[in-house]
Write an enzyme that holds these catalytic residues in place. Structure first.
Site, PDB file in Angstrom:
ATOM      1  CG  ASN A  94       6.899  -2.416  -0.274  1.00  0.00           C
ATOM      2  OD1 ASN A  94       7.015  -3.635  -0.192  1.00  0.00           O
ATOM      3  ND2 ASN A  94       5.887  -1.844  -0.895  1.00  0.00           N
TER       4      ASN A  94
ATOM      5  CG  HIS B 133       3.819   3.806   3.389  1.00  0.00           C
ATOM      6  ND1 HIS B 133       4.995   4.422   3.027  1.00  0.00           N
ATOM      7  CD2 HIS B 133       3.541   2.929   2.391  1.00  0.00           C
ATOM      8  CE1 HIS B 133       5.397   3.951   1.854  1.00  0.00           C
ATOM      9  NE2 HIS B 133       4.530   3.032   1.454  1.00  0.00           N
TER      10      HIS B 133
ATOM     11  CG  ASP C  77      -2.438   2.827  -2.214  1.00  0.00           C
ATOM     12  OD1 ASP C  77      -1.389   2.570  -1.606  1.00  0.00           O
ATOM     13  OD2 ASP C  77      -2.460   3.165  -3.430  1.00  0.00           O
TER      14      ASP C  77
ATOM     15  CB  CYS D  44       4.887  15.439   5.565  1.00  0.00           C
ATOM     16  SG  CYS D  44       5.972  14.525   6.688  1.00  0.00           S
TER      17      CYS D  44
HETATM   18  P1  5GP Z   1       5.161   2.063  -1.471  1.00  0.00           P
HETATM   19  O1  5GP Z   1       5.338   1.662  -2.908  1.00  0.00           O
HETATM   20  O2  5GP Z   1       6.078   3.191  -1.085  1.00  0.00           O
HETATM   21  O3  5GP Z   1       5.194   0.920  -0.496  1.00  0.00           O
HETATM   22  O4  5GP Z   1       3.675   2.591  -1.379  1.00  0.00           O
HETATM   23  C1  5GP Z   1       3.302   3.881  -1.713  1.00  0.00           C
HETATM   24  C2  5GP Z   1       1.820   3.850  -1.945  1.00  0.00           C
HETATM   25  O5  5GP Z   1       1.345   5.190  -1.921  1.00  0.00           O
HETATM   26  C3  5GP Z   1       1.426   3.253  -3.281  1.00  0.00           C
HETATM   27  O6  5GP Z   1       0.581   2.120  -3.089  1.00  0.00           O
HETATM   28  C4  5GP Z   1       0.687   4.390  -3.990  1.00  0.00           C
HETATM   29  O7  5GP Z   1      -0.456   3.951  -4.716  1.00  0.00           O
HETATM   30  C5  5GP Z   1       0.297   5.297  -2.841  1.00  0.00           C
HETATM   31  N1  5GP Z   1       0.233   6.696  -3.211  1.00  0.00           N
HETATM   32  C6  5GP Z   1       1.146   7.410  -3.940  1.00  0.00           C
HETATM   33  N2  5GP Z   1       0.752   8.688  -4.060  1.00  0.00           N
HETATM   34  C7  5GP Z   1      -0.437   8.792  -3.397  1.00  0.00           C
HETATM   35  C8  5GP Z   1      -1.343   9.879  -3.189  1.00  0.00           C
HETATM   36  O8  5GP Z   1      -1.127  11.015  -3.611  1.00  0.00           O
HETATM   37  N3  5GP Z   1      -2.451   9.612  -2.465  1.00  0.00           N
HETATM   38  C9  5GP Z   1      -2.738   8.371  -1.972  1.00  0.00           C
HETATM   39  N4  5GP Z   1      -3.881   8.211  -1.280  1.00  0.00           N
HETATM   40  N5  5GP Z   1      -1.901   7.322  -2.151  1.00  0.00           N
HETATM   41  C10 5GP Z   1      -0.767   7.537  -2.851  1.00  0.00           C
HETATM   42 ZN    ZN Z   2       6.828  12.665   5.703  1.00  0.00          ZN
END
Ligand code: 5GP
Ligand code: ZN
Length: 110
Positions: free
Chosen positions: A83, A96, A28, A5
């Site tokens: 995920n 996401h 990412d 957000c």
């Molecule tokens: P999840 O593990 O929840 O499926 O994916 C979260 C993703 O968000 C991860 O691949 C991680 O690298 C990415 N991520 C986490 N913090 C940030 C951020 O501050 N900026 C960006 N661009 N990606 C982020």
């Molecule tokens: Zn949110």
């Protein structure tokens, strides 16, 4: 405070690859492939478990736009990953979809 957000609001910087009134897509921060972007609804939805008849239009719109965004980044073959929940590896509790590509992706679970 939800990290994504804050990213959508522009309070935390990100590299935008697409935006419209419903969704935001950005690279990412820790890419696993040459192309790795995330697509999120602008409305906070925790995860796939939070999708309802009222908000599923965001999900439909995300999937309508993914091919266009991918093509704009030079790929027409890609993998979409979601995920849902901690055991599945969800670390940011804002729905996401990962879109990864730009190389042969190789081994996969399914
Ligand atoms: P999840 O593990 O929840 O499926 O994916 C979260 C993703 O968000 C991860 O691949 C991680 O690298 C990415 N991520 C986490 N913090 C940030 C951020 O501050 N900026 C960006 N661009 N990606 C982020
Ligand atoms: Zn949110």
């Amino acid at each position: 405070m939800c990290l994504f957000c804050e990213i959508i609001k522009g309070n935390i910087p990100s590299t935008k690859v697409y935006e419209d009134d419903m969704i935001y897509a950005f690279n990412d921060i820790n890419p696993v492939a040459p192309v790795h972007f995330l697509v999120v609804p602008k409305e906070h939805i925790c995860c796939v478990n939070g999708i309802t008849a009222e908000n599923s239009k965001y999900v439909a719109h995300i999937f309508e736009k993914i091919p266009e965004i991918a093509k704009s980044l030079g790929i027409e073959s890609y993998r979409i990953i979601n995920n849902c929940g901690a055991d599945a590896g969800q670390t940011v509790m804002h729905l996401h979809f990962h879109v990864i590509g730009g190389k042969e992706l190789g081994e996969k679970i399914l």
